[in-house]
Design an enzyme around this catalytic site. Structure first.
Site, PDB file in Angstrom:
ATOM      1  N   LYS A  50      -3.502  -6.306  -2.110  1.00 23.56           N
ATOM      2  CA  LYS A  50      -4.546  -5.378  -1.681  1.00 23.56           C
ATOM      3  C   LYS A  50      -5.174  -5.957  -0.423  1.00 23.56           C
ATOM      4  CE  LYS A  50      -8.448  -2.668  -3.435  1.00 23.56           C
ATOM      5  NZ  LYS A  50      -9.120  -2.186  -4.663  1.00 23.56           N
ATOM      6  N   GLU A  59      -2.154  -1.911  -3.622  1.00 24.95           N
ATOM      7  CA  GLU A  59      -3.237  -0.990  -3.981  1.00 24.95           C
ATOM      8  C   GLU A  59      -4.138  -0.707  -2.792  1.00 24.95           C
ATOM      9  OE1 GLU A  59      -7.178  -0.569  -6.841  1.00 24.95           O
ATOM     10  OE2 GLU A  59      -5.837  -2.281  -7.137  1.00 24.95           O
ATOM     11  N   GLY A  63     -10.480   2.704  -2.294  1.00 21.02           N
ATOM     12  CA  GLY A  63     -11.031   4.056  -2.346  1.00 21.02           C
ATOM     13  C   GLY A  63      -9.949   5.117  -2.391  1.00 21.02           C
ATOM     14  N   ASN A 105      -4.431  10.136 -14.962  1.00 18.98           N
ATOM     15  CA  ASN A 105      -5.144   9.188 -15.815  1.00 18.98           C
ATOM     16  C   ASN A 105      -6.137   9.937 -16.714  1.00 18.98           C
ATOM     17  OD1 ASN A 105      -5.914   6.692 -16.820  1.00 18.98           O
ATOM     18  ND2 ASN A 105      -7.378   6.302 -15.171  1.00 18.98           N
TER      19      ASN A 105
END
Length: 234
Positions: free
Chosen positions: A45, A124, A127, A187
């Protein structure tokens, strides 16, 4: 323009329709699934905000730590994220207030090191898909990073009310920016829920992408064959 990445590692970018959709959770389950099959996997990230300090005063990268604990991978934390900020803000603003702006060159250098050591890299985002990583005399956005790293994307969305709009708008922006969308993960999905079941179909319609998996609350495994999951990486 930065040097193009030329490595053999396969990569996949995890983005979301916004904050708190479950990108880190999904990233952890992806790594857990692949690692469980014996694959050499890693997490990356570029920048993470909203972190606490340890007893030694150093910032602890919360998202990488969570991924490491859930997935069980042995990758060192210091490899996972080159920019760690304390304030829970967009990276561009956290960097402005804390005095360490994101450098594309440093991110690429860190990413290359990870790619040289592992076969599958889960990257990843911060936001949603429209996120400024730096906004001063130098300006670049998350989309710029995705292009520099040569990544295809997997979109994580909350299965509930409003997801048709958020998935549709995100997919529209990604098409405009030529960001390949490989699939969607819903999700907090409730099987048998009429709205959630309809949202699945509508998200595929408005995005043109397949829903590759649905995650119920507190799921500990990603319900997708490991071969299909690995095929999303490029």
């Amino acid at each position: 323009m930065c040097e193009v990445i030329t490595v053999m590692a396969k990569k996949l970018f995890i983005t979301g329709t916004g904050t708190d959709t479950g990108k880190t959770y999904v990233s952890a389950l992806i790594l857990k699934k692949l690692a469980g099959s014996g694959a050499s996997v890693a997490y990356f990230k570029a920048a993470v905000s909203g972190n606490e300090r340890g007893e030694d005063g150093r910032l602890i990268p919360g998202d990488p730590l969570y991924v490491k604990e859930i997935s069980g991978i042995s990758q060192p934390l210091e490899e996972m994220c080159p920019y760690v900020y304390q304030q829970p803000l967009s990276p561009h603003l956290a960097a402005r207030l804390e005095g360490e702006p994101v450098s594309m060159e440093r991110v690429l250098k860190s990413f290359r090191r990870v790619c040289a050591q592992y076969d599958y890299i889960t990257v990843e985002g911060s936001g949603g898909i429209i996120c400024p990583l730096r906004f001063d005399e130098n300006k670049f956005w998350l989309a710029d990073l995705i292009k520099e790293l040569g990544l295809s994307c997997l979109l994580v969305a909350d299965a509930g009310l409003g997801v048709i709009n958020s998935v549709g708008l995100t997919a529209c922006y990604m098409r405009r920016e030529n960001l390949p969308l490989k699939g969607i993960i819903l999700n907090r999905f409730k099987p048998g829920n009429a709205m959630h079941e309809d949202n699945l179909k509508m998200c595929e319609y408005v995005s043109g992408a397949k829903v590759v998996a649905c995650l119920e609350d507190d799921a500990t495994q990603l319900d997708i064959p490991v071969e299909e999951l690995a095929s999303l990486f490029e």
